[in-house]
Design a protein around this motif. Structure first.
Motif, PDB file in Angstrom:
ATOM      1  N   GLN A  38       2.306   7.917  -6.468  1.00 35.31           N
ATOM      2  CA  GLN A  38       1.238   7.567  -5.528  1.00 35.31           C
ATOM      3  C   GLN A  38       1.509   6.215  -4.865  1.00 35.31           C
ATOM      4  O   GLN A  38       1.352   6.074  -3.648  1.00 35.31           O
ATOM      5  N   GLN A  42       2.245   5.575  -0.972  1.00 38.49           N
ATOM      6  CA  GLN A  42       1.305   4.723  -0.248  1.00 38.49           C
ATOM      7  C   GLN A  42       2.015   3.573   0.440  1.00 38.49           C
ATOM      8  O   GLN A  42       1.702   3.228   1.592  1.00 38.49           O
ATOM      9  N   ASN A 116      -3.433  16.000  -8.099  1.00 38.89           N
ATOM     10  CA  ASN A 116      -2.197  15.523  -7.472  1.00 38.89           C
ATOM     11  C   ASN A 116      -2.090  16.012  -6.035  1.00 38.89           C
ATOM     12  O   ASN A 116      -1.678  15.267  -5.132  1.00 38.89           O
ATOM     13  N   ARG A 118      -4.488  16.855  -3.935  1.00 40.97           N
ATOM     14  CA  ARG A 118      -5.428  16.165  -3.056  1.00 40.97           C
ATOM     15  C   ARG A 118      -4.957  14.745  -2.748  1.00 40.97           C
ATOM     16  O   ARG A 118      -5.045  14.285  -1.608  1.00 40.97           O
ATOM     17  N   GLN A 119      -4.433  14.061  -3.763  1.00 42.27           N
ATOM     18  CA  GLN A 119      -3.941  12.700  -3.549  1.00 42.27           C
ATOM     19  C   GLN A 119      -2.750  12.684  -2.597  1.00 42.27           C
ATOM     20  O   GLN A 119      -2.666  11.854  -1.692  1.00 42.27           O
ATOM     21  N   TRP A 120      -1.828  13.598  -2.832  1.00 44.50           N
ATOM     22  CA  TRP A 120      -0.634  13.693  -1.975  1.00 44.50           C
ATOM     23  C   TRP A 120      -1.051  13.898  -0.526  1.00 44.50           C
ATOM     24  O   TRP A 120      -0.574  13.216   0.387  1.00 44.50           O
ATOM     25  N   ILE A 123      -2.862  10.754   1.015  1.00 41.70           N
ATOM     26  CA  ILE A 123      -1.987   9.621   1.312  1.00 41.70           C
ATOM     27  C   ILE A 123      -1.020   9.951   2.446  1.00 41.70           C
ATOM     28  O   ILE A 123      -0.864   9.189   3.401  1.00 41.70           O
TER      29      ILE A 123
END
Length: 416
Positions: A38, A42, A116, A118-120, A123
Protein backbone atom coordinates in the motif's frame (compact mmCIF):
# COMPACT_ATOMS: atom_id res chain seq x y z
CA UNK A 1 -21.96 -19.81 -0.61
CA UNK A 2 -19.68 -19.89 -3.67
CA UNK A 3 -18.12 -16.55 -2.71
CA UNK A 4 -17.51 -17.86 0.82
CA UNK A 5 -15.84 -21.03 -0.47
CA UNK A 6 -13.68 -19.02 -2.86
CA UNK A 7 -12.58 -16.68 -0.09
CA UNK A 8 -11.83 -19.63 2.20
CA UNK A 9 -9.79 -21.43 -0.46
CA UNK A 10 -7.81 -18.30 -1.33
CA UNK A 11 -7.16 -17.58 2.36
CA UNK A 12 -5.90 -21.13 2.91
CA UNK A 13 -3.75 -20.91 -0.20
CA UNK A 14 -2.16 -17.69 1.01
CA UNK A 15 -1.61 -19.22 4.45
CA UNK A 16 0.23 -22.13 2.85
CA UNK A 17 2.46 -19.70 0.94
CA UNK A 18 3.26 -17.81 4.14
CA UNK A 19 4.20 -21.07 5.87
CA UNK A 20 6.27 -22.20 2.89
CA UNK A 21 8.13 -18.89 2.90
CA UNK A 22 10.14 -20.14 5.87
CA UNK A 23 11.90 -22.73 3.72
CA UNK A 24 11.03 -22.09 0.05
CA UNK A 25 12.86 -19.18 -1.66
CA UNK A 26 10.11 -18.62 -4.22
CA UNK A 27 7.42 -18.47 -1.53
CA UNK A 28 9.62 -16.12 0.50
CA UNK A 29 9.98 -13.82 -2.52
CA UNK A 30 6.17 -13.92 -2.95
CA UNK A 31 5.66 -12.80 0.66
CA UNK A 32 8.53 -10.31 0.91
CA UNK A 33 7.62 -8.65 -2.38
CA UNK A 34 4.14 -7.81 -1.11
CA UNK A 35 5.20 -6.20 2.15
CA UNK A 36 4.06 -2.59 2.47
CA UNK A 37 2.50 -2.72 -0.98
CA UNK A 38 0.00 0.00 0.00
CA UNK A 39 2.76 2.44 0.95
CA UNK A 40 4.78 1.73 -2.19
CA UNK A 41 1.75 2.18 -4.43
CA UNK A 42 0.70 5.35 -2.61
CA UNK A 43 4.18 6.88 -2.94
CA UNK A 44 4.19 6.22 -6.68
CA UNK A 45 0.63 7.45 -7.21
CA UNK A 46 1.21 10.65 -5.26
CA UNK A 47 4.21 11.40 -7.43
CA UNK A 48 2.19 11.75 -10.63
CA UNK A 49 -0.48 14.36 -11.44
CA UNK A 50 -3.91 13.53 -10.10
CA UNK A 51 -5.40 13.93 -13.58
CA UNK A 52 -2.85 11.60 -15.25
CA UNK A 53 -4.40 8.67 -17.11
CA UNK A 54 -3.36 5.32 -15.64
CA UNK A 55 -3.39 2.01 -17.49
CA UNK A 56 -2.94 -1.14 -15.42
CA UNK A 57 -1.91 -4.49 -16.89
CA UNK A 58 -1.77 -7.62 -14.76
CA UNK A 59 0.11 -10.80 -15.67
CA UNK A 60 0.40 -14.03 -13.73
CA UNK A 61 4.03 -14.65 -14.53
CA UNK A 62 6.71 -14.32 -17.19
CA UNK A 63 4.90 -16.31 -19.88
CA UNK A 64 1.80 -14.13 -19.67
CA UNK A 65 3.98 -11.03 -19.63
CA UNK A 66 5.47 -12.10 -22.97
CA UNK A 67 1.92 -12.13 -24.34
CA UNK A 68 1.05 -8.74 -22.88
CA UNK A 69 4.41 -7.13 -23.66
CA UNK A 70 3.79 -6.36 -27.37
CA UNK A 71 0.54 -4.67 -26.37
CA UNK A 72 2.16 -2.54 -23.67
CA UNK A 73 4.98 -1.49 -25.95
CA UNK A 74 2.57 -0.52 -28.71
CA UNK A 75 0.52 1.49 -26.21
CA UNK A 76 3.67 3.21 -24.95
CA UNK A 77 4.64 4.09 -28.51
CA UNK A 78 1.26 5.42 -29.61
CA UNK A 79 -0.24 6.71 -26.36
CA UNK A 80 2.67 8.18 -24.37
CA UNK A 81 0.39 10.19 -22.08
CA UNK A 82 -0.59 7.06 -20.13
CA UNK A 83 1.11 6.07 -16.91
CA UNK A 84 1.55 2.31 -17.17
CA UNK A 85 1.38 0.06 -14.11
CA UNK A 86 2.47 -3.55 -14.55
CA UNK A 87 1.67 -6.10 -11.84
CA UNK A 88 2.64 -9.74 -11.40
CA UNK A 89 1.34 -12.55 -9.26
CA UNK A 90 4.44 -14.76 -9.41
CA UNK A 91 8.04 -13.94 -8.39
CA UNK A 92 9.31 -15.50 -11.62
CA UNK A 93 7.64 -12.68 -13.53
CA UNK A 94 8.32 -9.82 -11.15
CA UNK A 95 11.96 -10.61 -10.47
CA UNK A 96 12.85 -10.71 -14.15
CA UNK A 97 10.86 -7.61 -15.11
CA UNK A 98 11.07 -5.38 -12.04
CA UNK A 99 12.97 -2.82 -14.12
CA UNK A 100 10.95 -3.19 -17.32
CA UNK A 101 11.56 0.16 -19.06
CA UNK A 102 8.17 0.53 -20.74
CA UNK A 103 6.22 0.55 -17.47
CA UNK A 104 6.17 3.44 -15.02
CA UNK A 105 5.59 1.22 -11.99
CA UNK A 106 6.14 -2.54 -11.62
CA UNK A 107 4.77 -4.33 -8.58
CA UNK A 108 3.24 -7.47 -7.15
CA UNK A 109 -0.53 -7.78 -7.08
CA UNK A 110 -1.66 -7.93 -3.45
CA UNK A 111 -3.43 -11.13 -2.34
CA UNK A 112 -7.02 -11.32 -3.53
CA UNK A 113 -9.33 -10.26 -0.72
CA UNK A 114 -12.16 -7.69 -0.55
CA UNK A 115 -10.09 -5.31 1.59
CA UNK A 116 -6.93 -5.53 -0.53
CA UNK A 117 -8.90 -5.11 -3.74
CA UNK A 118 -10.69 -2.01 -2.47
CA UNK A 119 -7.44 -0.47 -1.25
CA UNK A 120 -5.64 -1.23 -4.51
CA UNK A 121 -8.43 0.33 -6.52
CA UNK A 122 -8.74 3.37 -4.26
CA UNK A 123 -5.01 4.14 -4.38
CA UNK A 124 -4.28 3.31 -8.03
CA UNK A 125 -7.44 4.76 -9.58
CA UNK A 126 -6.82 3.26 -13.04
CA UNK A 127 -8.64 4.50 -16.10
CA UNK A 128 -8.41 1.12 -17.81
CA UNK A 129 -7.33 -2.38 -16.73
CA UNK A 130 -5.99 -5.23 -18.84
CA UNK A 131 -5.74 -8.80 -17.61
CA UNK A 132 -3.69 -11.33 -19.59
CA UNK A 133 -4.87 -14.81 -20.55
CA UNK A 134 -5.79 -16.71 -17.36
CA UNK A 135 -5.93 -14.08 -14.62
CA UNK A 136 -9.36 -13.96 -12.95
CA UNK A 137 -9.01 -12.71 -9.38
CA UNK A 138 -12.57 -12.37 -8.14
CA UNK A 139 -12.29 -9.51 -5.65
CA UNK A 140 -9.91 -7.43 -7.74
CA UNK A 141 -12.23 -7.76 -10.72
CA UNK A 142 -15.32 -6.96 -8.65
CA UNK A 143 -13.65 -3.83 -7.27
CA UNK A 144 -12.93 -2.66 -10.80
CA UNK A 145 -16.44 -3.45 -11.99
CA UNK A 146 -17.95 -1.62 -9.00
CA UNK A 147 -15.85 1.45 -9.77
CA UNK A 148 -16.95 1.45 -13.41
CA UNK A 149 -13.42 0.86 -14.71
CA UNK A 150 -13.40 -0.80 -18.15
CA UNK A 151 -11.61 -4.14 -17.89
CA UNK A 152 -10.28 -6.09 -20.86
CA UNK A 153 -8.92 -9.60 -21.25
CA UNK A 154 -6.21 -10.11 -23.86
CA UNK A 155 -4.79 -13.37 -25.26
CA UNK A 156 -7.74 -15.16 -23.70
CA UNK A 157 -7.74 -18.93 -23.97
CA UNK A 158 -10.67 -21.07 -22.88
CA UNK A 159 -11.47 -24.77 -22.68
CA UNK A 160 -14.80 -26.52 -21.93
CA UNK A 161 -13.35 -28.11 -18.80
CA UNK A 162 -12.68 -24.79 -17.09
CA UNK A 163 -14.58 -23.78 -13.99
CA UNK A 164 -16.62 -21.09 -15.79
CA UNK A 165 -18.41 -23.67 -17.92
CA UNK A 166 -19.36 -26.22 -15.27
CA UNK A 167 -22.81 -26.48 -13.70
CA UNK A 168 -21.36 -25.13 -10.44
CA UNK A 169 -19.42 -22.31 -12.12
CA UNK A 170 -22.12 -19.64 -12.56
CA UNK A 171 -20.47 -17.37 -9.97
CA UNK A 172 -17.26 -17.32 -12.00
CA UNK A 173 -18.99 -17.16 -15.38
CA UNK A 174 -20.52 -13.89 -14.20
CA UNK A 175 -16.98 -12.47 -13.98
CA UNK A 176 -16.49 -12.99 -17.69
CA UNK A 177 -19.69 -11.04 -18.36
CA UNK A 178 -18.25 -8.14 -16.38
CA UNK A 179 -15.38 -7.59 -18.80
CA UNK A 180 -15.80 -4.75 -21.26
CA UNK A 181 -14.37 -7.00 -23.97
CA UNK A 182 -12.49 -10.27 -24.29
CA UNK A 183 -9.81 -10.62 -26.96
CA UNK A 184 -9.30 -14.34 -27.51
CA UNK A 185 -6.78 -16.35 -29.46
CA UNK A 186 -8.97 -18.33 -31.85
CA UNK A 187 -12.49 -19.10 -33.04
CA UNK A 188 -12.78 -22.08 -30.72
CA UNK A 189 -12.55 -19.68 -27.77
CA UNK A 190 -15.11 -17.34 -29.34
CA UNK A 191 -17.62 -20.11 -30.02
CA UNK A 192 -17.32 -21.50 -26.50
CA UNK A 193 -17.99 -18.09 -24.95
CA UNK A 194 -20.89 -17.43 -27.29
CA UNK A 195 -22.48 -20.72 -26.18
CA UNK A 196 -22.65 -19.24 -22.69
CA UNK A 197 -24.10 -15.92 -23.78
CA UNK A 198 -20.92 -13.85 -23.87
CA UNK A 199 -20.91 -11.78 -27.05
CA UNK A 200 -18.32 -9.08 -26.34
CA UNK A 201 -15.59 -11.22 -27.87
CA UNK A 202 -13.07 -10.64 -30.66
CA UNK A 203 -10.69 -13.18 -32.15
CA UNK A 204 -7.44 -11.21 -32.14
CA UNK A 205 -4.83 -14.00 -32.04
CA UNK A 206 -1.86 -14.58 -29.78
CA UNK A 207 0.33 -11.51 -29.15
CA UNK A 208 3.27 -13.81 -28.36
CA UNK A 209 3.65 -14.32 -32.09
CA UNK A 210 4.42 -10.63 -32.48
CA UNK A 211 6.92 -10.89 -29.63
CA UNK A 212 8.82 -13.94 -30.90
CA UNK A 213 8.93 -12.55 -34.43
CA UNK A 214 10.37 -9.29 -33.08
CA UNK A 215 13.07 -11.25 -31.25
CA UNK A 216 13.84 -13.30 -34.34
CA UNK A 217 14.26 -10.14 -36.41
CA UNK A 218 16.82 -8.63 -34.03
CA UNK A 219 20.51 -8.87 -34.78
CA UNK A 220 21.66 -12.15 -33.27
CA UNK A 221 25.34 -12.85 -32.82
CA UNK A 222 26.61 -15.76 -30.77
CA UNK A 223 29.93 -16.55 -32.47
CA UNK A 224 30.59 -19.54 -30.22
CA UNK A 225 27.32 -21.16 -31.32
CA UNK A 226 28.15 -20.44 -34.97
CA UNK A 227 31.62 -21.97 -34.54
CA UNK A 228 30.18 -25.00 -32.79
CA UNK A 229 27.68 -25.54 -35.60
CA UNK A 230 30.24 -25.09 -38.36
CA UNK A 231 29.07 -26.69 -41.59
CA UNK A 232 26.77 -29.17 -39.87
CA UNK A 233 23.06 -28.92 -39.36
CA UNK A 234 21.98 -28.15 -35.80
CA UNK A 235 19.27 -29.90 -33.82
CA UNK A 236 18.17 -27.95 -30.73
CA UNK A 237 16.58 -29.55 -27.70
CA UNK A 238 14.88 -26.62 -25.95
CA UNK A 239 13.89 -26.61 -22.26
CA UNK A 240 14.40 -30.36 -22.07
CA UNK A 241 13.54 -32.69 -19.19
CA UNK A 242 15.06 -36.15 -18.52
CA UNK A 243 12.47 -38.10 -20.56
CA UNK A 244 13.17 -36.05 -23.67
CA UNK A 245 16.92 -36.01 -23.07
CA UNK A 246 16.89 -39.80 -22.93
CA UNK A 247 15.20 -39.89 -26.34
CA UNK A 248 17.62 -37.41 -27.90
CA UNK A 249 20.62 -39.33 -26.58
CA UNK A 250 19.46 -42.88 -27.28
CA UNK A 251 21.14 -42.98 -30.69
CA UNK A 252 24.14 -40.68 -30.51
CA UNK A 253 25.31 -41.72 -33.95
CA UNK A 254 22.77 -39.13 -35.13
CA UNK A 255 25.15 -36.45 -33.82
CA UNK A 256 28.25 -37.88 -35.51
CA UNK A 257 27.66 -37.21 -39.19
CA UNK A 258 26.14 -34.03 -40.60
CA UNK A 259 24.20 -33.05 -37.46
CA UNK A 260 25.14 -31.64 -34.08
CA UNK A 261 22.97 -31.38 -30.97
CA UNK A 262 22.56 -28.31 -28.78
CA UNK A 263 20.83 -29.32 -25.57
CA UNK A 264 19.25 -26.59 -23.41
CA UNK A 265 18.01 -28.31 -20.23
CA UNK A 266 15.21 -26.79 -18.20
CA UNK A 267 17.17 -27.70 -15.08
CA UNK A 268 20.72 -26.38 -15.21
CA UNK A 269 21.76 -27.46 -11.73
CA UNK A 270 25.18 -29.06 -11.51
CA UNK A 271 23.65 -32.41 -10.55
CA UNK A 272 21.45 -32.52 -13.63
CA UNK A 273 24.21 -31.35 -15.95
CA UNK A 274 26.45 -34.15 -14.69
CA UNK A 275 23.62 -36.65 -15.23
CA UNK A 276 23.38 -35.56 -18.86
CA UNK A 277 27.13 -35.76 -19.33
CA UNK A 278 27.12 -39.31 -17.94
CA UNK A 279 24.87 -40.32 -20.84
CA UNK A 280 27.10 -38.84 -23.53
CA UNK A 281 29.40 -41.06 -25.55
CA UNK A 282 30.34 -38.42 -28.14
CA UNK A 283 32.56 -35.34 -27.63
CA UNK A 284 30.65 -32.67 -25.73
CA UNK A 285 31.12 -29.27 -24.12
CA UNK A 286 29.27 -26.82 -21.89
CA UNK A 287 28.58 -23.34 -23.21
CA UNK A 288 29.71 -21.73 -19.94
CA UNK A 289 33.10 -23.44 -20.18
CA UNK A 290 33.96 -22.67 -23.80
CA UNK A 291 36.60 -20.14 -22.80
CA UNK A 292 38.70 -22.97 -21.38
CA UNK A 293 37.88 -25.52 -24.09
CA UNK A 294 40.71 -26.01 -26.57
CA UNK A 295 38.68 -27.02 -29.62
CA UNK A 296 34.96 -26.79 -28.98
CA UNK A 297 34.22 -26.89 -32.73
CA UNK A 298 35.05 -30.60 -32.51
CA UNK A 299 32.26 -31.20 -29.98
CA UNK A 300 29.21 -33.00 -31.30
CA UNK A 301 26.92 -32.02 -28.40
CA UNK A 302 26.83 -28.65 -26.64
CA UNK A 303 24.99 -28.19 -23.35
CA UNK A 304 23.55 -24.69 -23.09
CA UNK A 305 23.85 -24.19 -19.34
CA UNK A 306 22.70 -20.55 -19.24
CA UNK A 307 19.41 -18.68 -18.87
CA UNK A 308 17.97 -16.17 -21.33
CA UNK A 309 19.67 -17.20 -24.57
CA UNK A 310 17.48 -19.95 -25.95
CA UNK A 311 14.92 -17.82 -27.80
CA UNK A 312 17.74 -16.32 -29.89
CA UNK A 313 19.89 -19.43 -30.19
CA UNK A 314 17.12 -21.03 -32.27
CA UNK A 315 18.43 -18.69 -34.99
CA UNK A 316 21.24 -21.22 -35.58
CA UNK A 317 19.00 -24.27 -35.57
CA UNK A 318 17.48 -26.41 -38.28
CA UNK A 319 15.14 -28.62 -36.26
CA UNK A 320 13.89 -28.48 -32.67
CA UNK A 321 12.51 -30.67 -29.93
CA UNK A 322 10.61 -28.83 -27.17
CA UNK A 323 10.67 -30.35 -23.70
CA UNK A 324 7.99 -30.82 -21.08
CA UNK A 325 5.65 -32.97 -23.14
CA UNK A 326 6.23 -36.06 -21.00
CA UNK A 327 5.45 -34.15 -17.80
CA UNK A 328 2.87 -31.44 -17.18
CA UNK A 329 3.00 -29.63 -20.53
CA UNK A 330 5.32 -28.51 -23.29
CA UNK A 331 7.36 -25.33 -23.18
CA UNK A 332 7.41 -22.52 -25.74
CA UNK A 333 6.90 -23.72 -29.31
CA UNK A 334 6.60 -20.25 -30.81
CA UNK A 335 10.24 -19.35 -30.15
CA UNK A 336 11.66 -22.02 -32.49
CA UNK A 337 8.79 -21.48 -34.91
CA UNK A 338 9.75 -17.80 -35.21
CA UNK A 339 13.07 -18.93 -36.64
CA UNK A 340 11.40 -21.30 -39.10
CA UNK A 341 12.22 -24.56 -37.31
CA UNK A 342 9.97 -27.60 -37.65
CA UNK A 343 9.19 -28.83 -34.14
CA UNK A 344 8.92 -32.13 -32.27
CA UNK A 345 7.32 -32.45 -28.83
CA UNK A 346 5.81 -34.97 -26.44
CA UNK A 347 2.15 -35.91 -25.90
CA UNK A 348 1.25 -33.32 -23.22
CA UNK A 349 0.54 -30.46 -25.60
CA UNK A 350 -3.26 -30.48 -25.77
CA UNK A 351 -3.70 -27.21 -23.84
CA UNK A 352 -1.71 -25.21 -26.38
CA UNK A 353 -3.63 -24.14 -29.44
CA UNK A 354 -0.50 -23.05 -31.30
CA UNK A 355 0.98 -26.54 -30.86
CA UNK A 356 -2.24 -28.21 -32.04
CA UNK A 357 -2.51 -25.92 -35.06
CA UNK A 358 1.14 -26.35 -36.01
CA UNK A 359 0.70 -30.11 -35.76
CA UNK A 360 -2.47 -30.08 -37.87
CA UNK A 361 -0.79 -27.93 -40.51
CA UNK A 362 2.32 -30.12 -40.74
CA UNK A 363 4.84 -27.92 -38.98
CA UNK A 364 5.02 -29.82 -35.67
CA UNK A 365 5.04 -33.51 -34.82
CA UNK A 366 4.19 -35.58 -31.74
CA UNK A 367 6.85 -37.90 -30.36
CA UNK A 368 5.78 -40.70 -28.00
CA UNK A 369 9.05 -42.65 -27.91
CA UNK A 370 12.47 -42.95 -29.47
CA UNK A 371 10.88 -44.93 -32.31
CA UNK A 372 8.82 -41.87 -33.28
CA UNK A 373 11.80 -39.58 -32.93
CA UNK A 374 13.97 -41.80 -35.11
CA UNK A 375 11.31 -41.98 -37.81
CA UNK A 376 10.82 -38.22 -37.96
CA UNK A 377 14.54 -37.49 -37.78
CA UNK A 378 15.21 -39.80 -40.70
CA UNK A 379 12.29 -38.34 -42.68
CA UNK A 380 13.72 -34.84 -42.23
CA UNK A 381 16.89 -35.85 -44.03
CA UNK A 382 14.73 -35.59 -47.16
CA UNK A 383 14.98 -31.97 -48.24
CA UNK A 384 11.44 -31.94 -49.63
CA UNK A 385 9.99 -33.19 -46.34
CA UNK A 386 11.96 -30.62 -44.37
CA UNK A 387 11.00 -27.74 -46.67
CA UNK A 388 7.32 -28.67 -46.51
CA UNK A 389 7.36 -28.61 -42.69
CA UNK A 390 9.30 -25.35 -42.62
CA UNK A 391 6.81 -23.78 -45.02
CA UNK A 392 3.94 -24.84 -42.74
CA UNK A 393 5.63 -23.21 -39.74
CA UNK A 394 6.22 -19.94 -41.55
CA UNK A 395 2.71 -19.95 -42.99
CA UNK A 396 1.20 -20.30 -39.53
CA UNK A 397 3.16 -17.32 -38.22
CA UNK A 398 2.39 -15.12 -41.19
CA UNK A 399 -1.33 -15.87 -40.90
CA UNK A 400 -1.46 -15.11 -37.17
CA UNK A 401 0.83 -12.15 -36.60
CA UNK A 402 -0.51 -8.69 -35.77
CA UNK A 403 -2.57 -9.52 -32.67
CA UNK A 404 -1.07 -6.66 -30.65
CA UNK A 405 -2.05 -4.11 -33.27
CA UNK A 406 -5.59 -5.46 -33.50
CA UNK A 407 -6.03 -5.30 -29.74
CA UNK A 408 -4.53 -1.83 -29.23
CA UNK A 409 -6.57 -0.51 -32.14
CA UNK A 410 -9.76 -1.64 -30.43
CA UNK A 411 -9.00 -0.35 -26.94
CA UNK A 412 -10.59 2.99 -25.92
CA UNK A 413 -7.27 4.85 -25.66
CA UNK A 414 -6.62 8.51 -26.32
CA UNK A 415 -3.83 10.96 -25.66
CA UNK A 416 -4.56 14.17 -23.75
Amino acid sequence: MTAFIYRLVISLYHAVIYLASWFKPKAKAWVEGRKDWQDKLQVWRSGIPAEAKVLWMHCASLGEFEQGRPILELIRENYPDYQIVLSFYSPSGYEQQANYPHADFVTYLPPDSPGNARQWQAILRPDLAIFVKYEFWVFHLKALFAAGIPVFLVAGSFRPGQLFFQWYGAYFLALLRGFEHLFVQNQRDEKLLERFGIAAVTVAGDPRIDRVLAIAQQEINFPEIATFKGNDRLFIGGSTWPAGEQILLTQQAFWQNGWKLLLAPHDISETHLRNIEALLTVPFCRYSQLATHQDFASCRVMILDTIGMLSRVYHYGDLAYIGGGFGKSIHNTLEPAAHGLPILFGPKHQKFQEALTLKNQGGAFEVLSFVDFERYFIDFQDKNVFNKAQKAVRGYLEANQGAAGRIVGALPLRNQ
